[in-house]
Design a protein around this motif. Structure first.
Motif, short mmCIF file in Angstrom:
data_model
loop_
_atom_site.label_atom_id
_atom_site.label_comp_id
_atom_site.label_asym_id
_atom_site.label_seq_id
_atom_site.Cartn_x
_atom_site.Cartn_y
_atom_site.Cartn_z
N UNK A 1 0.82 -1.23 0.00
CA UNK A 1 0.00 0.00 0.00
C UNK A 1 0.84 1.26 0.00
N UNK A 2 1.94 1.26 0.75
CA UNK A 2 2.80 2.45 0.79
C UNK A 2 3.43 2.72 -0.58
N UNK A 3 3.88 1.64 -1.23
CA UNK A 3 4.46 1.79 -2.57
C UNK A 3 3.43 2.29 -3.56
N UNK A 4 2.18 1.84 -3.41
CA UNK A 4 1.12 2.25 -4.32
C UNK A 4 0.80 3.74 -4.19
N UNK A 5 1.16 4.33 -3.05
CA UNK A 5 0.85 5.74 -2.83
C UNK A 5 2.02 6.66 -3.15
N UNK A 6 3.14 6.10 -3.56
CA UNK A 6 4.28 6.94 -3.90
C UNK A 6 3.93 7.86 -5.06
N UNK A 7 4.22 9.11 -4.93
CA UNK A 7 3.93 10.09 -5.96
C UNK A 7 2.63 10.82 -5.75
N UNK A 8 1.71 10.22 -5.00
CA UNK A 8 0.38 10.83 -4.86
C UNK A 8 0.37 12.01 -3.89
N UNK A 9 1.51 12.28 -3.26
CA UNK A 9 1.61 13.53 -2.51
C UNK A 9 1.52 14.72 -3.46
N UNK A 10 1.73 14.46 -4.75
CA UNK A 10 1.56 15.53 -5.75
C UNK A 10 0.09 15.90 -5.95
N UNK A 11 -0.83 14.99 -5.60
CA UNK A 11 -2.26 15.25 -5.81
C UNK A 11 -2.85 15.77 -4.51
N UNK A 12 -2.98 17.08 -4.43
CA UNK A 12 -3.51 17.74 -3.24
C UNK A 12 -4.95 18.19 -3.41
N UNK A 13 -5.46 18.08 -4.65
CA UNK A 13 -6.84 18.51 -4.92
C UNK A 13 -7.49 17.54 -5.90
N UNK A 14 -8.67 17.07 -5.57
CA UNK A 14 -9.49 16.27 -6.48
C UNK A 14 -10.73 17.06 -6.82
N UNK A 15 -11.04 17.14 -8.11
CA UNK A 15 -12.23 17.86 -8.58
C UNK A 15 -13.06 16.89 -9.41
N UNK A 16 -14.29 16.63 -8.99
CA UNK A 16 -15.18 15.73 -9.71
C UNK A 16 -16.28 16.56 -10.38
N UNK A 17 -16.24 16.62 -11.70
CA UNK A 17 -17.24 17.36 -12.48
C UNK A 17 -18.24 16.35 -13.02
N UNK A 18 -19.50 16.51 -12.68
CA UNK A 18 -20.51 15.52 -13.04
C UNK A 18 -21.58 16.18 -13.91
N UNK A 19 -21.69 15.72 -15.15
CA UNK A 19 -22.70 16.19 -16.08
C UNK A 19 -23.84 15.16 -16.16
N UNK A 20 -24.76 15.35 -17.12
CA UNK A 20 -26.00 14.59 -17.09
C UNK A 20 -26.25 13.75 -18.33
N UNK A 21 -26.60 12.48 -18.11
CA UNK A 21 -27.42 11.69 -19.03
C UNK A 21 -26.87 11.51 -20.44
N UNK A 22 -25.69 10.92 -20.54
CA UNK A 22 -25.13 10.55 -21.84
C UNK A 22 -24.42 9.21 -21.68
N UNK A 23 -24.54 8.35 -22.67
CA UNK A 23 -23.85 7.07 -22.62
C UNK A 23 -22.47 7.20 -23.25
N UNK A 24 -21.62 6.20 -22.97
CA UNK A 24 -20.27 6.23 -23.55
C UNK A 24 -20.34 6.19 -25.07
N UNK A 25 -21.10 5.25 -25.64
CA UNK A 25 -21.18 5.15 -27.10
C UNK A 25 -21.75 6.42 -27.73
N UNK A 26 -22.62 7.12 -27.02
CA UNK A 26 -23.22 8.34 -27.55
C UNK A 26 -22.17 9.45 -27.73
N UNK A 27 -21.17 9.51 -26.85
CA UNK A 27 -20.15 10.56 -26.93
C UNK A 27 -18.81 10.07 -27.49
N UNK A 28 -18.44 8.82 -27.21
CA UNK A 28 -17.11 8.35 -27.61
C UNK A 28 -17.16 7.02 -28.34
#
Length: 508
Positions: A62-89
């Motif tokens: 677990x400690x090795x898996x977290x190496x480097x993630x001290x660089x990530x101090x902010x998480x931003x989750x942007x959530x939009x509405x009602x589209x499927x994967x195939x519809x957009x990509x």
């Protein structure tokens, strides 16, 4: 065109391929094998990774898996509405998109009881769609036991004039070349160039499933708590039981009352308990607290609907007095600019910038909203310490060809688009791990809560949830999508309102 191996977890996406594929269509695709009970209970957490052919190696600690993630101090989750994967990509090069012939013709179709034929996906150049019904029974019918052929039937079975009568003049722009309804439509960089640019530069995740096979409110409940339920007693977290319909609940949240409704424990409880800063950003014209007099700034078009704003009605929000963390979009931009953005942020849409089909607004309005948020982070000093996750809450009735895995009584639901945007993202790749919103919670918990889970057996406030969703073995690990040995990727500042046009990708 050579298709990268489906055994590879990530596939580089050369920019040149994007232009070619937008003009000519995608090559032949085949979806992954359905995930059976063995895979869910004890199998691999996604497609096999290419690696040392001599045999397996011990997994990192677990400690090795977290190496480097001290660089990530902010998480931003942007959530939009009602589209499927195939519809957009569905035609994005290298992605698990719409199955096509070498000539770019879809090899899949859905029976259309009105046209009495099987109709295929088609490119839709328009920016306004109607989509289809997307509650729990509609998801079950659309998936149809894994056949993924019930999308048109679901629409026809509901009240929809354009589905019932394809000769109406008013419906001409809402139908495909065979007369098929727009639930079978797909877009590409001609309509959503900024989303395709983010996918090309950063990481497109092509196996992000909605957390539950139902509509907006259950999806947003899962977003912050890994569950959707009804509770006999809003003060008793053990009185709750799974509920994918949650009928008549949003009416209790209208006009800013926000009574206690959801008694189980959300991730925000753990964040507040652990001293981790967070904020939940909603439209500037939204009623935020029970005491908020809620002065309307206009006609409500800048407000976030209750189904996308359930957090104020969680009992823990009241108990912990967390209403100051329910903030407005104006606060978001101010905090980005002055460097006071919390560790964890969720950004909900407001009014007609949600991309919700049927609201009359072009989807470009939602793309502009998302682009402004991403641009703000990229222009700030926060860029090199931030990871932005962009996704859509449910499929909106639109076709997708990949059968969702079943992990418990609540889902998963139909695939939705998802993109990781960060200077530390494995740029230009496709991540085919199996994800859902539970992955976001797991990521938050691993980075900032010491691996604590929304687990009744370990939480200080246990509830009656049936599954510890973050521990489902099929669930991928978002940490795999980062590379801290690379040079940080530079910002990609885009025009929020690009002109729809030729199949080109901005920023390439």
């Amino acid at each position: 065109m050579t298709r990268p191996s489906r055994d590879a977890r990530r596939t580089p996406v050369p920019a040149l391929l994007l232009i070619v594929a937008l003009v000519a269509g995608a090559c032949t695709r085949s979806g992954p094998e359905p995930d059976g009970p063995a895979a869910i209970a004890g199998g691999s957490a996604g497609p096999t990774t290419t690696g040392d052919p001599t045999g397996p190696t011990a997994p990192p600690s677990p400690a090795e898996r977290l190496k480097g993630f001290e660089n990530i101090q902010h998480l931003v989750f942007i959530v939009q509405e009602n589209r499927s994967f195939d519809h957009y990509f569905g035609t994005f090069p290298g992605a698990d998109g719409i199955p096509m012939t070498k000539d770019g013709e879809p090899t899949v179709c859905n029976p259309d009881p009105v046209l009495d034929e099987c109709v295929g996906p088609y490119h839709d150049p328009t920016l306004v769609q109607f989509g289809g019904p997307h509650g729990h029974p509609h998801s079950v019918a659309a998936v149809n036991g894994g056949a993924m052929d019930g999308f048109v039937r679901v629409l026809v079975n509901g009240p929809n004039d354009c589905a019932d009568d394809r000769t109406l003049r008013s419906c001409r722009d809402d139908l495909g070349p065979q007369g098929q309804p727009d639930v079978m439509s797909w877009h590409d960089a001609r309509e959503i160039p900024n989303y395709w640019a983010y996918a090309e530069r950063f990481v497109l995740q092509d196996h992000m499933f909605a957390p539950t096979d139902s509509w907006t409110l259950p999806a947003h409940l899962f977003l912050v708590s890994a569950w959707s339920a009804s509770c006999d007693d809003p003060q008793d977290p053990m009185s709750c039981r799974s509920d994918l319909e949650v009928n008549d609940v949003v009416d209790r949240q209208r006009h800013g009352e926000h009574p206690t409704i959801y008694a189980w424990t959300p991730i925000t409880y753990l964040l507040t308990e652990g001293g981790v800063s967070w904020a939940y950003y909603i439209g500037n014209d939204t009623c935020r607290t029970p005491e908020d007099p809620c002065p309307r700034l206009g006609d409500g078009r800048r407000s976030t609907p209750p189904a996308q704003n359930p957090l104020p009605s969680f009992t823990t929000t009241h108990e912990q007095e967390d209403f100051e963390n329910i903030r407005l979009h104006a606060d978001l931009f101010d905090q980005i600019q002055d460097g006071t953005l919390p560790t964890v942020s969720w950004v909900m849409p407001a009014g007609r910038n949600s991309e919700h089909p049927g609201n009359g607004a072009p989807l470009s309005k939602g793309q502009a909203h998302v682009t402004r948020v991403v641009n703000a982070v990229m222009r700030s000093d926060l860029w090199e310490t931030t990871a932005i996750f962009l996704t859509w809450d449910d499929w909106g009735g639109f076709y997708d060809h990949v059968e969702p895995p079943r992990v418990d009584e609540n889902g998963y639901g139909i695939r939705v688009p998802a993109i990781l945007i960060s200077p530390w993202a494995k740029g230009g790749t496709i991540d085919s791990n199996v994800y859902t919103f539970d992955s976001y919670l797991k990521f938050i918990e691993d980075l900032y809560l010491g691996g604590a889970r929304l687990d009744p057996g370990t939480m200080s406030r246990p509830d009656s949830r049936p599954t510890v969703r973050e521990e489902v073995q099929i669930l991928g690990d978002l940490r795999d999508a980062f590379d801290f040995k690379q040079d940080p990727l530079p910002p990609l500042i885009l025009d929020p309102t690009p002109e729809p046009g030729p199949a080109s990708i901005p920023g390439t």
